[in-house]
Scaffold this motif. Sequence first.
Motif, PDB file in Angstrom:
ATOM      1  N   GLY A 352       0.823  -1.209   0.000  1.00  0.00           N
ATOM      2  CA  GLY A 352       0.000   0.000   0.000  1.00  0.00           C
ATOM      3  C   GLY A 352       0.852   1.252   0.000  1.00  0.00           C
ATOM      4  N   ALA A 353       0.224   2.393   0.253  1.00  0.00           N
ATOM      5  CA  ALA A 353       0.948   3.658   0.291  1.00  0.00           C
ATOM      6  C   ALA A 353       0.498   4.475   1.497  1.00  0.00           C
ATOM      7  CB  ALA A 353       0.706   4.451  -0.987  1.00  0.00           C
ATOM      8  N   PRO A 354       1.435   4.842   2.371  1.00  0.00           N
ATOM      9  CA  PRO A 354       1.083   5.741   3.471  1.00  0.00           C
ATOM     10  C   PRO A 354       0.620   7.092   2.924  1.00  0.00           C
ATOM     11  CG  PRO A 354       3.190   4.675   3.873  1.00  0.00           C
ATOM     12  CD  PRO A 354       2.821   4.391   2.440  1.00  0.00           C
ATOM     13  N   ARG A 355      -0.047   7.849   3.778  1.00  0.00           N
ATOM     14  CA  ARG A 355      -0.488   9.185   3.383  1.00  0.00           C
ATOM     15  C   ARG A 355       0.557  10.179   3.846  1.00  0.00           C
ATOM     16  NH1 ARG A 355      -4.213  12.543   6.059  1.00  0.00           N
ATOM     17  NH2 ARG A 355      -4.611  10.801   7.470  1.00  0.00           N
ATOM     18  N   ALA A 356       1.133  10.906   2.911  1.00  0.00           N
ATOM     19  CA  ALA A 356       2.129  11.917   3.254  1.00  0.00           C
ATOM     20  C   ALA A 356       1.405  13.224   3.542  1.00  0.00           C
ATOM     21  CB  ALA A 356       3.119  12.094   2.112  1.00  0.00           C
ATOM     22  N   THR A 357       1.785  13.861   4.655  1.00  0.00           N
ATOM     23  CA  THR A 357       1.094  15.083   5.069  1.00  0.00           C
ATOM     24  C   THR A 357       2.137  16.124   5.444  1.00  0.00           C
ATOM     25  OG1 THR A 357       1.052  14.189   7.304  1.00  0.00           O
ATOM     26  CG2 THR A 357      -0.948  13.914   6.003  1.00  0.00           C
ATOM     27  N   GLY A 358       2.475  17.038   4.561  1.00  0.00           N
ATOM     28  CA  GLY A 358       3.459  18.070   4.887  1.00  0.00           C
ATOM     29  C   GLY A 358       4.776  17.453   5.318  1.00  0.00           C
ATOM     30  N   THR A 359       5.109  17.558   6.594  1.00  0.00           N
ATOM     31  CA  THR A 359       6.359  16.975   7.077  1.00  0.00           C
ATOM     32  C   THR A 359       6.127  15.669   7.815  1.00  0.00           C
ATOM     33  OG1 THR A 359       6.205  18.251   9.105  1.00  0.00           O
ATOM     34  CG2 THR A 359       7.490  19.212   7.292  1.00  0.00           C
ATOM     35  N   GLY A 360       5.014  15.023   7.569  1.00  0.00           N
ATOM     36  CA  GLY A 360       4.750  13.760   8.236  1.00  0.00           C
ATOM     37  C   GLY A 360       4.137  12.752   7.283  1.00  0.00           C
ATOM     38  N   ALA A 361       3.795  11.594   7.831  1.00  0.00           N
ATOM     39  CA  ALA A 361       3.122  10.561   7.053  1.00  0.00           C
ATOM     40  C   ALA A 361       2.363   9.678   8.022  1.00  0.00           C
ATOM     41  CB  ALA A 361       4.130   9.733   6.266  1.00  0.00           C
ATOM     42  N   SER A 362       1.271   9.090   7.554  1.00  0.00           N
ATOM     43  CA  SER A 362       0.558   8.156   8.426  1.00  0.00           C
ATOM     44  C   SER A 362       0.348   6.843   7.693  1.00  0.00           C
ATOM     45  CB  SER A 362      -0.777   8.749   8.873  1.00  0.00           C
ATOM     46  OG  SER A 362      -1.685   8.790   7.805  1.00  0.00           O
ATOM     47  N   TRP A 363       0.490   5.773   8.460  1.00  0.00           N
ATOM     48  CA  TRP A 363       0.338   4.431   7.903  1.00  0.00           C
ATOM     49  C   TRP A 363      -0.372   3.561   8.925  1.00  0.00           C
ATOM     50  CZ3 TRP A 363      -0.170   1.572   3.893  1.00  0.00           C
ATOM     51  CH2 TRP A 363       0.078   0.207   3.932  1.00  0.00           C
ATOM     52  N   GLN A 364      -1.552   3.120   8.607  1.00  0.00           N
ATOM     53  CA  GLN A 364      -2.333   2.218   9.435  1.00  0.00           C
ATOM     54  C   GLN A 364      -2.356   2.660  10.897  1.00  0.00           C
ATOM     55  OE1 GLN A 364      -1.019  -1.767   8.237  1.00  0.00           O
ATOM     56  NE2 GLN A 364      -2.475  -1.582   6.543  1.00  0.00           N
ATOM     57  N   GLY A 365      -2.695   3.926  11.076  1.00  0.00           N
ATOM     58  CA  GLY A 365      -2.883   4.461  12.416  1.00  0.00           C
ATOM     59  C   GLY A 365      -1.615   4.952  13.096  1.00  0.00           C
ATOM     60  N   LEU A 366      -0.451   4.725  12.497  1.00  0.00           N
ATOM     61  CA  LEU A 366       0.800   5.198  13.084  1.00  0.00           C
ATOM     62  C   LEU A 366       1.202   6.524  12.445  1.00  0.00           C
ATOM     63  CD1 LEU A 366       2.910   1.893  13.137  1.00  0.00           C
ATOM     64  CD2 LEU A 366       1.554   2.881  14.996  1.00  0.00           C
ATOM     65  N   ALA A 367       1.657   7.457  13.301  1.00  0.00           N
ATOM     66  CA  ALA A 367       2.090   8.759  12.790  1.00  0.00           C
ATOM     67  C   ALA A 367       3.617   8.796  12.692  1.00  0.00           C
ATOM     68  CB  ALA A 367       1.600   9.865  13.715  1.00  0.00           C
ATOM     69  N   PHE A 368       4.110   9.251  11.573  1.00  0.00           N
ATOM     70  CA  PHE A 368       5.554   9.351  11.340  1.00  0.00           C
ATOM     71  C   PHE A 368       5.915  10.810  11.080  1.00  0.00           C
ATOM     72  CE2 PHE A 368       4.520   5.025  10.446  1.00  0.00           C
ATOM     73  CZ  PHE A 368       5.650   4.282  10.744  1.00  0.00           C
ATOM     74  N   SER A 369       7.132  11.196  11.488  1.00  0.00           N
ATOM     75  CA  SER A 369       7.574  12.551  11.144  1.00  0.00           C
ATOM     76  C   SER A 369       8.827  12.490  10.270  1.00  0.00           C
ATOM     77  CB  SER A 369       7.832  13.379  12.405  1.00  0.00           C
ATOM     78  OG  SER A 369       8.671  12.665  13.275  1.00  0.00           O
ATOM     79  N   GLN A 370       8.896  13.439   9.365  1.00  0.00           N
ATOM     80  CA  GLN A 370       9.983  13.443   8.380  1.00  0.00           C
ATOM     81  C   GLN A 370      11.325  13.733   9.047  1.00  0.00           C
ATOM     82  OE1 GLN A 370       9.204  15.681   4.747  1.00  0.00           O
ATOM     83  NE2 GLN A 370      11.337  16.360   4.734  1.00  0.00           N
ATOM     84  N   ARG A 371      12.332  12.931   8.701  1.00  0.00           N
ATOM     85  CA  ARG A 371      13.685  13.179   9.206  1.00  0.00           C
ATOM     86  C   ARG A 371      14.588  13.770   8.127  1.00  0.00           C
ATOM     87  NH1 ARG A 371      17.026   8.855  11.722  1.00  0.00           N
ATOM     88  NH2 ARG A 371      18.172  10.654  12.495  1.00  0.00           N
ATOM     89  N   TRP A 372      14.619  13.133   6.964  1.00  0.00           N
ATOM     90  CA  TRP A 372      15.535  13.566   5.917  1.00  0.00           C
ATOM     91  C   TRP A 372      14.816  13.529   4.575  1.00  0.00           C
ATOM     92  CZ3 TRP A 372      19.629  14.903   8.659  1.00  0.00           C
ATOM     93  CH2 TRP A 372      20.041  14.117   9.728  1.00  0.00           C
ATOM     94  N   ARG A 373      15.245  14.425   3.731  1.00  0.00           N
ATOM     95  CA  ARG A 373      14.759  14.418   2.355  1.00  0.00           C
ATOM     96  C   ARG A 373      15.974  14.711   1.493  1.00  0.00           C
ATOM     97  NH1 ARG A 373       9.283  15.810   0.518  1.00  0.00           N
ATOM     98  NH2 ARG A 373       9.510  16.256  -1.689  1.00  0.00           N
ATOM     99  N   TYR A 374      16.291  13.847   0.556  1.00  0.00           N
ATOM    100  CA  TYR A 374      17.536  13.992  -0.191  1.00  0.00           C
ATOM    101  C   TYR A 374      17.451  13.218  -1.505  1.00  0.00           C
ATOM    102  CZ  TYR A 374      17.998   9.514   2.171  1.00  0.00           C
ATOM    103  OH  TYR A 374      17.733   8.262   2.647  1.00  0.00           O
TER     104      TYR A 374
END
Length: 534
Positions: A352-374
């Motif tokens: 599947g594909a998590p939902r990217a939201t600005g500087t974060g992402a969510s996947w199956q109820g878990l919230a992630f925050s962006q660390r690096w973009r390169y």
Amino acid sequence: MANEPPHRAWRAACPGCGAPVDFASAASASAVCSFCRSTVVREGDALRRIGVSAELFDDHSPLQLGAGGTHQGVAFSLVGRLQYRAAEGTWNEWHALFENGKSGWLSEDNGAYVLAFDRPPLAEWPASDELHAGERRLVDGSVWSVASVVSASMLAAQGELPRPPRMQGSFTVADLRNERDEVGTLDYADPAVLAWSVGRAVRLAELALQGLRDGPAEKTLNVRQVPCPSCGAALAPTLASSLSISCPQCRAVVDLSQGAGGDLRHYAQNNSGAGGLEPQIPLGSSGHLALGAEGPLDWQVVGYLERCDLPEPGGDDEQTFWREYLLYHRSTGFAFLVDTDEGWSWMRPLTGAPRATGTGASWQGLAFSQRWRYDAKVTWVQGEFYWRVQREERAQVTDYAGPRGALLSREQVGDEVTWSLGQPLDAAVVASAFRIAPAARAALHRDSAPLSTLGTLGGGSGGLNQGVIMLVVVLAVVAMMAQCGGSDDCDEAKATFGAASTEYQQCLNNQRSGGFRTGGGSFGGYSSGSGGHK
Ligand SMILES: [Zn+2]
Ligand SMILES: [Zn+2]
């Protein structure tokens, strides 16, 4: 017996050759004659010939007509097959006919399988040229992420099909993913009626497949041997799904996506790896590791990549280097072991594909925050890979951190987006899983501490060994830095001779020659990119 042909519901004579054409389902509208390859459609009690299918391309799929299995308690058998070709290779959609009369499509996805079902025709759908990888789209009432958009053509068809195959021309196939771990496919082959299907990942083990081509339910092969197009050495991919392989003798990277015949595309690798710096976990070795919900499994190292990031010119970021091991398990698919200056981790490609939201992402109820973009570049590969490895392949990478150490990564290569999910892993766990000799273990820790303190990490195995290990490590890092910074562009020629100079153009040409065609696309309308991570 699952591999007996399903009960025959209907039979008629082929209008091309007179041979009997059997239908297991009264609902199947079309078939391909197994004798003369005429494609036929049912019209009342007779068959009408609408064309002829080309011969199937031997892609070493472990599936075949007549193979059977069970999904959610309902038995099915494979009664038909559509074989497609796109720039990234070929793929199959197997027509699975269920006991209850339902039709499904079984196809491969990153070494795993997806079982999809046709959905009712959509009232409205996006135009094929409006779709772009990475964007979000409302389709059939829900939100999807576009994972890839490819131009495909149908190469051949076989057996019994729910609708007539369209053998002419090329068309767009768009691959969509969502947060519920589903795969949606928009198939634009028929301009009048869009084919729309939705599926989920399935494991071969849980389908209890029988009657496979190689016998056991695994994708290993061991029979395909092709000569290296560069030096003639024998190349023997061990996995049917491998699209790239490196030559053990001359180190060239060979493209297997268009089959073994003819002139295989390849490119030379001329950097540090050839100097004898082998992967620290040997190719072919197996390690007993828990990489996800399945618990501990025997994972085999089938590929090895060295990568680096490409800091923005003039920025403050230091360039970093890391290594990725491609692991394979016969019923679970692929995983990556990643060795970075922050330690080890494992990553598994997501369906599947998590939902990217600005500087974060969510996947199956878990919230992630962006660390690096390169931006990242592949500098060296060894072994075999389920995607087409491109020379100096570049990806836009975003890494996220989530609860309890969870790692999430998004990679975009051309027109394709892949996501993967994982966890950090202790170097000691890696060392014992792969039974790395004690003298070599210090090197596995090399990045978790400054090089100068390495001597204290390896335990009491003697100063000389550790000195040698340190030297190897330093050489590896220096060599990687050289290839990452140097082979990448022709800046020196440009600075010295100017952008219009013969020298600069020659440099550019040298870089291009022998490389694979770059840019975009995916294998099978399904993701094929490296699930790699920093
Ligand atoms: Zn025939
Ligand atoms: Zn070779």
